[in-house]
Design an enzyme around this catalytic site. Structure first.
Site, PDB file in Angstrom:
ATOM      1  N   ASN A 121      66.650 -39.939 -52.246  1.00  0.00           N
ATOM      2  CA  ASN A 121      67.068 -40.863 -51.175  1.00  0.00           C
ATOM      3  C   ASN A 121      66.199 -42.124 -51.189  1.00  0.00           C
ATOM      4  O   ASN A 121      66.721 -43.239 -51.089  1.00  0.00           O
ATOM      5  CB  ASN A 121      66.924 -40.186 -49.807  1.00  0.00           C
ATOM      6  CG  ASN A 121      68.139 -39.355 -49.439  1.00  0.00           C
ATOM      7  OD1 ASN A 121      69.218 -39.572 -49.966  1.00  0.00           O
ATOM      8  ND2 ASN A 121      67.963 -38.399 -48.554  1.00  0.00           N
TER       9      ASN A 121
ATOM     10  N   ASP B 298      73.785 -38.492 -51.276  1.00  0.00           N
ATOM     11  CA  ASP B 298      75.017 -37.752 -50.923  1.00  0.00           C
ATOM     12  C   ASP B 298      75.756 -37.306 -52.186  1.00  0.00           C
ATOM     13  O   ASP B 298      76.248 -36.186 -52.276  1.00  0.00           O
ATOM     14  CB  ASP B 298      75.958 -38.647 -50.092  1.00  0.00           C
ATOM     15  CG  ASP B 298      75.566 -38.672 -48.618  1.00  0.00           C
ATOM     16  OD1 ASP B 298      74.582 -37.997 -48.271  1.00  0.00           O
ATOM     17  OD2 ASP B 298      76.241 -39.366 -47.840  1.00  0.00           O
TER      18      ASP B 298
ATOM     19  N   GLU C 277      69.350 -30.414 -47.534  1.00  0.00           N
ATOM     20  CA  GLU C 277      69.426 -30.142 -48.988  1.00  0.00           C
ATOM     21  C   GLU C 277      69.176 -28.662 -49.245  1.00  0.00           C
ATOM     22  O   GLU C 277      68.670 -28.267 -50.277  1.00  0.00           O
ATOM     23  CB  GLU C 277      68.474 -31.007 -49.807  1.00  0.00           C
ATOM     24  CG  GLU C 277      67.175 -31.501 -49.247  1.00  0.00           C
ATOM     25  CD  GLU C 277      66.257 -30.525 -48.522  1.00  0.00           C
ATOM     26  OE1 GLU C 277      66.641 -30.111 -47.403  1.00  0.00           O
ATOM     27  OE2 GLU C 277      65.173 -30.209 -49.038  1.00  0.00           O
TER      28      GLU C 277
HETATM   29  N1  GTP Z   1      71.587 -38.313 -48.715  1.00  0.00           N
HETATM   30  C1  GTP Z   1      71.374 -37.281 -47.902  1.00  0.00           C
HETATM   31  N2  GTP Z   1      70.129 -36.862 -47.676  1.00  0.00           N
HETATM   32  C2  GTP Z   1      69.937 -35.818 -46.858  1.00  0.00           C
HETATM   33  C3  GTP Z   1      70.991 -35.166 -46.234  1.00  0.00           C
HETATM   34  N3  GTP Z   1      70.506 -34.145 -45.491  1.00  0.00           N
HETATM   35  C4  GTP Z   1      69.168 -34.186 -45.636  1.00  0.00           C
HETATM   36  N4  GTP Z   1      68.808 -35.178 -46.456  1.00  0.00           N
HETATM   37  C5  GTP Z   1      67.490 -35.601 -46.884  1.00  0.00           C
HETATM   38  O1  GTP Z   1      66.816 -34.567 -47.599  1.00  0.00           O
HETATM   39  C6  GTP Z   1      65.436 -34.853 -47.549  1.00  0.00           C
HETATM   40  C7  GTP Z   1      64.672 -33.574 -47.383  1.00  0.00           C
HETATM   41  O2  GTP Z   1      63.330 -33.929 -47.462  1.00  0.00           O
HETATM   42  P1  GTP Z   1      62.167 -32.856 -47.336  1.00  0.00           P
HETATM   43  O3  GTP Z   1      62.476 -31.885 -46.252  1.00  0.00           O
HETATM   44  O4  GTP Z   1      60.874 -33.638 -47.207  1.00  0.00           O
HETATM   45  O5  GTP Z   1      62.206 -32.053 -48.660  1.00  0.00           O
HETATM   46  P2  GTP Z   1      62.122 -32.507 -50.179  1.00  0.00           P
HETATM   47  O6  GTP Z   1      61.892 -33.986 -50.335  1.00  0.00           O
HETATM   48  O7  GTP Z   1      63.345 -31.975 -50.831  1.00  0.00           O
HETATM   49  O8  GTP Z   1      60.870 -31.774 -50.660  1.00  0.00           O
HETATM   50  P3  GTP Z   1      60.670 -30.216 -50.921  1.00  0.00           P
HETATM   51  O9  GTP Z   1      61.759 -29.499 -50.235  1.00  0.00           O
HETATM   52  O10 GTP Z   1      59.328 -29.931 -50.350  1.00  0.00           O
HETATM   53  O11 GTP Z   1      60.701 -30.045 -52.397  1.00  0.00           O
HETATM   54  C8  GTP Z   1      65.216 -35.850 -46.405  1.00  0.00           C
HETATM   55  O12 GTP Z   1      64.903 -37.110 -46.932  1.00  0.00           O
HETATM   56  C9  GTP Z   1      66.555 -35.916 -45.741  1.00  0.00           C
HETATM   57  O13 GTP Z   1      66.850 -37.186 -45.203  1.00  0.00           O
HETATM   58  C10 GTP Z   1      72.318 -35.641 -46.482  1.00  0.00           C
HETATM   59  O14 GTP Z   1      73.334 -35.129 -45.993  1.00  0.00           O
HETATM   60  N5  GTP Z   1      72.469 -36.689 -47.328  1.00  0.00           N
END
Ligand code: GTP
Length: 274
Positions: A146, A155, A181
């Site tokens: 992102n 997305d 995610e």
């Molecule tokens: N584009 C998009 N991003 C999403 C969505 N749902 C969640 N996210 C993003 O997923 C990211 C999850 O970040 P973190 O919880 O820090 O986890 P991570 O960066 O995957 O790190 P780790 O899980 O520790 O490996 C966040 O930036 C959320 O904004 C979505 O529907 N669309």
């Protein structure tokens, strides 16, 4: 009728004839004739009234049947509209149910549907003395996608990840988006050892994913926490164990599987670069 008319004209001409003016029967004939004329008049009136009644009855009958058929046609129309309306409501209900069970971005089962299926699986496992496995899947460092490429590309990656998950599980497994995610795979009627083969396939599938964004190919890895349902355990207890295993997988360096209380299956893979 003609004979009566002839007789009438004969009597009238006799009564008018001056030759019979003084005839002793003339007066009686005149009264008789008068009486006859009155009788005929009455009979004609009665016949007219009777005819009137008959045609009125005919008209009423006709309009009654017309009204009946008109009403029938109206009812048929209402029934057709009601049938169409009911079909529309059935379709709408189906669409609503489908929409309420699906994640709009990935079209996978959403958390609500997953929980419904988890409850069913627990009662089936209890009834039939069977087991099932849950795998929590969390994309590694998704935030970086992102941050580096924007939310829309994020997305798109989620859609691609969902497609891989769906393609790699078996037809009777249920794969859904738990939130953000994070995904959940439910493997019914499966023990931990058999689940390991499916999970490994999913993990490799995700590692092989390459999404082209302008000149770059984006790839991802994911961490897995896997738990097998235990007898008398609630679905949330199994979920909590899978979640704890997932946390462990993240702590151990990501891109790996941790099997709850089954450390021998701990799958450690080389850490990929996103
Ligand atoms: N584009 C998009 N991003 C999403 C969505 N749902 C969640 N996210 C993003 O997923 C990211 C999850 O970040 P973190 O919880 O820090 O986890 P991570 O960066 O995957 O790190 P780790 O899980 O520790 O490996 C966040 O930036 C959320 O904004 C979505 O529907 N669309």
């Amino acid at each position: 009728m003609n004979r009566e008319r002839d007789l009438d004209s004969l009597i009238e001409s006799l009564l008018a004839d001056p030759a019979y003016m003084d005839h002793p029967l003339r007066d009686a004939l005149q009264r008789l004739h008068q009486q006859n004329v009155e009788h005929l008049g009455r009979i004609e009136r009665i016949a007219r009234i009777s005819d009137g009644y008959q045609s009125l009855a005919r008209e009423q009958n006709l309009s009654l049947s017309e009204r009946y058929h008109k009403q029938l046609r109206k009812l048929e129309k209402v029934a057709r509209i009601s049938d169409r309306y009911q079909q529309m409501m059935r379709d709408l209900n189906l669409a609503l149910k489908e929409a309420s069970n699906r994640d709009p971005l990935t079209a996978l089962a959403n958390r609500r549907m997953l929980i419904e299926r988890l409850k069913e699986e627990v009662s089936r496992a209890t009834r039939q003395n069977k087991t099932f496995v849950l795998a929590m899947v969390d994309v590694d460092h998704f935030k970086q996608i992102n941050d580096n490429w924007g939310h829309d590309i994020g997305d798109r990656m989620l859609e691609e990840i969902a497609r891989v998950l769906q393609a790699e599980v078996r037809s009777y497994d249920l794969c859904g988006r738990w939130g953000g995610e994070e995904f959940l795979i439910l493997l019914p009627d499966t023990d931990l050892d058999s689940a390991a083969q499916v999970i490994e396939r999913v993990r490799s599938g995700l590692r092989a994913l390459a999404v082209r964004v302008s000149t770059e190919l984006l790839s991802v890895s994911a961490s897995f926490g896997v738990a097998e349902h235990r007898t008398d355990e609630s679905y949330s207890q199994t979920l909590n164990r899978a979640d704890a295993a997932l946390l462990q997988a993240k702590r151990n360096g990501r891109d790996r599987c941790i099997y709850a209380n089954h450390e021998s299956l701990d799958n450690t893979a080389p850490k990929p670069q996103p």
